[in-house]
Design a protein around this motif. Structure first.
Motif: not given
Length: 419
Positions: A299-308
């Motif tokens: 991983q690199l960055s914190n998760p994009p919540i709306l897509s998840m």
């Protein structure tokens, strides 16, 4: 089973189908008169589950009401939201949870994986792909070769035999046996986008490893369609998108697999970011980089919540139904589709996808003689949504989540008339 070419038979199959209710959990696009499209392009973009809006709205509500505190206080706390997806995604691809993470997009993940696993030397540097690999895979491989000081000429293509469309595993064995000392990586599409051929992933891994080659798999057309059993296959890595058979929406996030045998190897070179640093000390800041074990370590960055959230809506549905049940229906649905196409008995079309159900998913690729795309356009004008791939193939995918046997019967009736 023995199929019949009547509408009554198709309707009887739908009546007996234990998964028929799933269709009502999806938005089916409609024509101007309010009739459902006959939608056969789940291999390109899956339909939207009706629950997706609710899942995304939950996160919008928590963002509105909690602001930054949503990372900890949301109904589904955002800080580790990707972990809500891991177990269910692992089931779908046949992996252990430590081997899977949802992040980035497909080609980005392939590049990040090649940073770690494509480690060419002066003598072992070539890359094997299918001759008809999806273009983005070819572009990614070409750019990796150039980045390391090699050229496009260092790609070795696994090709169909003259006059044929499908690949033979024996030909890959021959390539690796004779050139394996120069091959660093095999990057193969597990299900070929053009023909729909499901390749023997476990056999490919064994062939590559016999000459100490790394083996990676692109499962863009496989995840949610076939059962790749990634852990048991022993491939080194894999990546896949989620917007096709996994119904997560256009351009949604991708999945990544790294085999457990690599999970504790912190010496593997990789690009780093905040989110592949040790969870326990991530927020202490000013710490030396300490990479996490397993797939999360890419991983690199914190998760994009709306897509998840959209992915979570789909995975929850898969988990409720059971992938083995979907696969059972898929084989029956695709078998019926194949039967009706063959019953047309036209010299203008032929199926190039393997006949063996174990060597394909739900996609059937219909090759059109003297193709000029006109047949595909006529299907579209009749509200039958398929897709066209140059030079001469109409791809059709009856998806077990939302396609019915009557869909197939109606589509074939119209196709027969057009021919």
């Amino acid at each position: 089973m023995k199929f019949k070419k009547t509408l009554a038979f198709a309707q009887q199959l739908d009546k007996e189908d234990k998964l028929a209710h799933l269709r009502n959990q999806f938005h089916i696009p409609k024509d101007k008169d309010g009739n459902d499209w006959l939608y056969f392009t789940g291999n390109s973009l899956g339909l939207q589950p009706k629950a997706t809006k609710e899942y995304i709205n939950q996160e919008l509500k928590d963002w509105a009401n909690l602001g930054v505190e949503g990372h900890f206080e949301a109904k589904n706390p955002w800080l580790n939201y990707h972990e809500f997806l891991t177990d269910k995604m692992a089931k779908i691809v046949g992996a252990k949870p430590i081997e899977v993470v949802v992040m980035n997009t497909l080609t980005t993940n392939l590049h990040l994986l090649m940073v770690s696993f494509y480690r060419p030397t002066k003598t072992k540097y070539k890359i094997v792909i299918e001759s008809d690999a999806f273009p983005s895979d070819r572009y990614a491989v070409q750019s990796q070769l150039k980045f390391h000081g090699f050229s496009e000429d260092d790609i070795i293509e696994w090709k169909p035999r003259k006059g044929e469309e499908l690949l033979y595993i024996e030909d890959l064995e021959e390539i690796v046996a004779t050139q394996g000392d120069e091959i660093a990586l095999l990057l193969i599409g597990g299900v070929n986008y053009y023909t729909g051929q499901f390749l023997d992933i476990k056999k490919i891994a064994a062939i590559g490893h016999s000459k100490n080659c790394i083996v990676g798999i692109d499962l863009a057309h496989g995840a949610g369609n076939i059962q790749p059993n990634l852990h048991d296959s022993n491939v080194d890595f894999a990546a896949w998108c989620t917007y096709k058979y996994l119904n997560s929406g256009p351009g949604s996030l991708a999945g990544l697999f790294v085999h457990e045998k690599h999970s504790k190897n912190k010496e593997l070179p990789r690009f780093a970011g905040w989110w592949n640093h040790n969870k326990a000390t991530r927020f202490n800041m000013r710490q030396p980089f300490d990479v996490m074990e397993g797939a999360e370590g890419w991983q690199l960055s914190n998760p994009p919540i709306l897509s998840m959230a959209a992915i979570k809506a789909s995975l929850d549905l898969f988990d409720e139904v059971g992938f083995e049940n979907l696969r059972e229906k898929s084989e029956k649905l695709t078998g019926y589709f194949e039967f009706l196409i063959n019953e047309i008995n036209s010299d203008d079309i032929k199926i190039i996808t393997p006949k063996n159900p174990k060597e394909r998913g739900c996609q059937l690729s219909i090759q059109v003689k003297n193709a000029d795309k006109s047949l595909h356009k006529k299907l579209t004008e009749n509200n039958i949504i398929t897709d066209w791939r140059e030079p001469d193939v109409i791809r059709c995918a009856p998806v077990p989540m939302y396609n019915s046997f009557e869909d197939i019967y109606t589509m074939i009736s119209i196709l027969k008339g057009l021919l």
